[in-house]
Design a protein around this motif. Structure first.
Motif: not given
Lengths: 77, 351
Positions: B10-15, B342-351
């Protein structure tokens, strides 16, 4: 399949583009300074969706005018 | 074609992580105002992100991985495998994934290797990492994917410079007994190897005195042999010819219809390509999300970046059936079908 209809379909794709009114069947595509590769991509997509003909890069490079493009598409329909 | 399925994962999360610097199409002096208008309408890119100060794909993916692991509450020691999909790594060798294994503080019992693919890379990458996790002997893995493509662009080449944006992503994949898994349809055609190419720098054309000399071709494009060369028409034709067919074959093989799919997330290089595919397949726009408008062509990051920026609300709240499809450089392409819950989707990270 008529050249007038073909030309009209192409013009409709570019209705916002003032320069498109200048396009005629005999227009030499490569010589038009306002004609870009983006216009060509739109025409490829149009030919694919309207006539279900997908022209190769080589075939497209071999045609010079809208009339020749029309003739090529007609031969494949 | 390679039609196969991989179960028990399974895919659990994406960032996803992007540089803060925004570059807008309207500010590109290589275009006339008519060209800018046509470009935004047809290609569909209003702005994209550009890495500065020597930021590399490992920097972008590092941030994405750190935030993802934190969000999932996965311990570093639990990661059994790390794969980085990139075509522009930190070095020609060693593989950048191994540098990241160390930088992330992962165990020395963790496998790490790179996959040298671009547009098709996310789908190919998931096929590899899921295959390695499927038996359950390895349990948790990270698939990192992306490119700092802007590093290969020539400002004076208007066929490429305004198209690409930078992004690095992380996807967490886990062994899960009896999980439905993923179904794949992967293909390749090396005849089109020069449709998208950086000519010099490998062993076939080593760096030489003329490598970095800008040359203008007959259509006015200016580039050197360490820039990315893109044959737009050939890539366009390939996409229209192959992508829909590949997705349809995947659906048919698995006795599914396109109406059962909640979202089709495709790699995006040019909005016109994707809209042509969508219309050919008779899929409604609401099932076909785009990130290209704000991020450009982000190579192997395009699918996870689209999830992060367009689908996080929908995927994090519910179970969804998805199709992913990547296609382009190689020529290499492939699609996959999977369900997420219920994929864990982290908010967009900007560096």
């Amino acid at each position: 399949m008529k050249i007038e209809v073909f030309l009209e379909k192409i013009k409709n794709e570019f209705e916002d583009d003032f320069d498109i009114e200048k396009l005629t069947a005999s227009s030499k595509i490569k010589d038009l300074d306002w004609w870009s590769s983006m216009h060509m991509l739109v025409v490829i997509a149009l030919i694919d969706s309207e006539y279900e003909v997908l022209l190769s890069g080589e075939e497209l490079r071999s045609v010079n005018s809208v009339q020749e493009l029309f003739d090529l598409v007609k031969s494949k329909v | 074609m390679a039609l196969f399925s991989v179960k028990n994962i399974e895919i659990k999360g994406v960032a996803s992580s992007v540089p803060k610097k925004i570059v807008k199409t309207k500010d590109y002096s290589g275009f006339t105002s008519a060209e800018k208008k046509m470009f935004e309408k047809t290609v569909g890119i209003a702005e994209r992100r550009m890495a500065v100060n020597g930021v590399t794909i490992s920097d972008l993916c590092f941030e994405a991985a750190e935030k993802l692991l934190d969000s999932l509450k996965w311990r570093k020691s639990e990661i059994d495998i790390l794969i980085l999909v990139t075509q522009l790594g930190d070095y020609n060798l060693p593989a950048t994934s191994i540098i990241l294994q160390n930088r992330l503080g992962l165990s020395q019992k963790c496998l790490a290797f790179d996959i040298n693919l671009g547009c098709s890379g996310y789908v190919y990458g998931l096929s590899v990492i899921s295959s390695m996790l499927s038996s359950g002997q390895l349990k948790k893995g990270l698939l990192l994917a992306g490119d700092v493509s802007t590093s290969a662009m020539n400002f004076h080449d208007k066929s490429t410079y305004p198209m690409f944006g930078d992004a690095g992503t992380a996807t967490a994949v886990e062994f899960s007994q009896n999980a439905e898994g993923m179904k794949f349809n992967l293909q390749s055609n090396g005849k089109g190897f020069d449709a998208i190419i950086i000519p010099d720098g490998g062993l076939r054309n080593p760096i030489n005195e003329s490598t970095f000399t800008d040359v203008k071709d007959e259509s006015g494009l200016v580039r050197n042999n360490r820039n990315l060369w893109l044959n737009g028409i050939d890539v366009f034709n390939f996409s229209l010819k192959e992508v829909g067919k590949n997705i349809s074959a995947l659906l048919q093989e698995n006795d599914n219809s396109k109406d059962e799919i909640d979202f089709f997330v495709l790699h995006q290089a040019n909005r016109l390509i994707n809209e042509s595919i969508r219309k050919k397949m008779k899929i409604k726009p609401e099932f076909f999300p785009y990130s290209i408008g704000n991020f450009g062509n982000t190579s192997s990051a395009s699918i996870p970046l689209t999830i992060t920026t367009r689908l996080s609300d929908k995927l994090s709240s519910d179970k969804k059936k998805l199709i992913f499809c990547g296609f382009g450089v190689g020529l290499s392409w492939g699609s996959m079908m999977l369900s997420t819950n219920k994929l864990n989707c982290v908010p967009l990270i900007e560096i």
